[in-house]
Every structure is written in structure tokens, then in C-alpha cells.
Design an enzyme around this catalytic site. Sequence first.
Site, PDB file in Angstrom:
ATOM      1  N   LYS A   1      -6.831   2.037  -1.582  1.00 13.94           N
ATOM      2  CA  LYS A   1      -5.956   3.016  -2.772  1.00 13.94           C
ATOM      3  C   LYS A   1      -5.292   2.253  -4.049  1.00 13.94           C
ATOM      4  CE  LYS A   1      -6.360   7.947  -0.615  1.00 13.94           C
ATOM      5  NZ  LYS A   1      -5.082   8.484  -0.139  1.00 13.94           N
ATOM      6  N   GLY A   2      -5.165   0.871  -3.208  1.00 16.35           N
ATOM      7  CA  GLY A   2      -4.205   0.100  -3.290  1.00 16.35           C
ATOM      8  C   GLY A   2      -4.471  -0.112  -4.994  1.00 16.35           C
ATOM      9  N   ASP A  43      -5.331  -4.992  -3.987  1.00 16.40           N
ATOM     10  CA  ASP A  43      -4.097  -4.768  -4.322  1.00 16.40           C
ATOM     11  C   ASP A  43      -3.025  -6.484  -4.044  1.00 16.40           C
ATOM     12  OD1 ASP A  43      -4.269  -3.534  -1.814  1.00 16.40           O
ATOM     13  OD2 ASP A  43      -2.801  -2.521  -2.782  1.00 16.40           O
ATOM     14  N   ASP A  53      -3.080 -10.073   2.804  1.00 12.09           N
ATOM     15  CA  ASP A  53      -2.366 -10.814   3.954  1.00 12.09           C
ATOM     16  C   ASP A  53      -3.895 -11.019   5.404  1.00 12.09           C
ATOM     17  OD1 ASP A  53      -2.922  -8.452   5.382  1.00 12.09           O
ATOM     18  OD2 ASP A  53      -0.779  -7.612   5.232  1.00 12.09           O
ATOM     19  N   ASP A  69       2.146   0.091  -1.020  1.00 13.56           N
ATOM     20  CA  ASP A  69       2.287   2.011  -0.393  1.00 13.56           C
ATOM     21  C   ASP A  69       2.957   1.914   0.666  1.00 13.56           C
ATOM     22  OD1 ASP A  69      -0.161   3.162   1.667  1.00 13.56           O
ATOM     23  OD2 ASP A  69      -0.311   1.198   0.287  1.00 13.56           O
TER      24      ASP A  69
END
Length: 185
Positions: A44-45, A101, A104, A160
Site C-alpha cells: 500500500k505504501g 515507498d 531498507d 505507515d
Amino acid sequence: MQYNDDIERVLIDKETILKRVKELGAEITRTYEGKELLVVGVLKGGFIFMADLVREIRCKLQLDFISVSSYGNSTESSGIVRIIKDIETNIANKHVLLVEDLIDTGLTLSHLKQLLYTRKPASIKICTMFDKPSRRKINLEVDFIGLEVPDYFIVGYGLDYSESYRNLPEVCVLKPEVYRKKCEQ
């Protein structure tokens, strides 16, 4: 804003984000000039970044989405990537741009790239708005990077924590007691 008590500080303001998105759009336009592009947003990010980004890309493109999970409600990637929703487009012989988004560890995008290459695209490139190379667990080539961020737990602009904070227009550092409290429950 109801989140104020949860935020330690603003890390990247809205203006800085939008300026960099505009620059990325121009860079991607140059890269894909004369080619048709399929932009695949990682849900979703990635949807907020992707929406802003595609408005800055000046070449013919199509959109699709993929939804994966490697975090659940945790603050750490499990390393296990589950596909929740697959793309609907046949990507054979297409130029694919994966839009995320935040990268990492690199595990999720590496897995997605390998999976999509089995479908015989012309090319696959990765674009992320935020990059945390200090957390990388594998070597992953990221073709378009918005901004490098330090190793803080950040939220906002699509990012989020437990499905909250995505709607913040800037990127903020979440107070550790917010996510530690939930982890201890």
C-alpha cells in the site's frame, strides 16, 4: 492533527519531497523516451508516491499494482514475502518500473524483481522514494532513488506503522514508545 503526540519530529518536509518527485519524473522520462512504460506500484505504501510520480513522467505509460507483505504489523521485515495481489498486466516484452515507498533490507524488491523476470519483460527497473542503505541485507540495484534516509522508524507520505500515518504529507520520525508499546502488548 491527532498524530502530533506520536511524532518525534519532521524529517523531510512536503516541499522537499515534491521537488525530488518532480526531478525523478524528469529522469524517468529521459530514460524511457520513445518507449512504452508499465509502472507497477507496490501497495500500500507506494501509492501516494506513485500517484505524484506518474504525473511528472512525460511518456506513454500504463499502471498496475502489486501488493506484498513482509512486515505484517511488525517494525522488522520477516524476510518472507507473500503476494497478496498480483499484477493483472501481461508484462512480456514490456519495460517495467517497480515503484516502492521505502527500500531498507532489499529482500522484498529483490524477490519481486526475480518473480517478474520469469514473466519475460523487456526490462525491470526499481524506483523508490526513500532508501535506507544502512539496513540492506542483500545487494540490490536501485535505479531511481528519491532521498536517502537515516535508520529511523519513519512514517508519512505513504509510509505507515500498523496501517496508520500514511496520510501525513511529510516524513516524520515516529516516537519509539509508540511502536515499542504495541510490540510489548
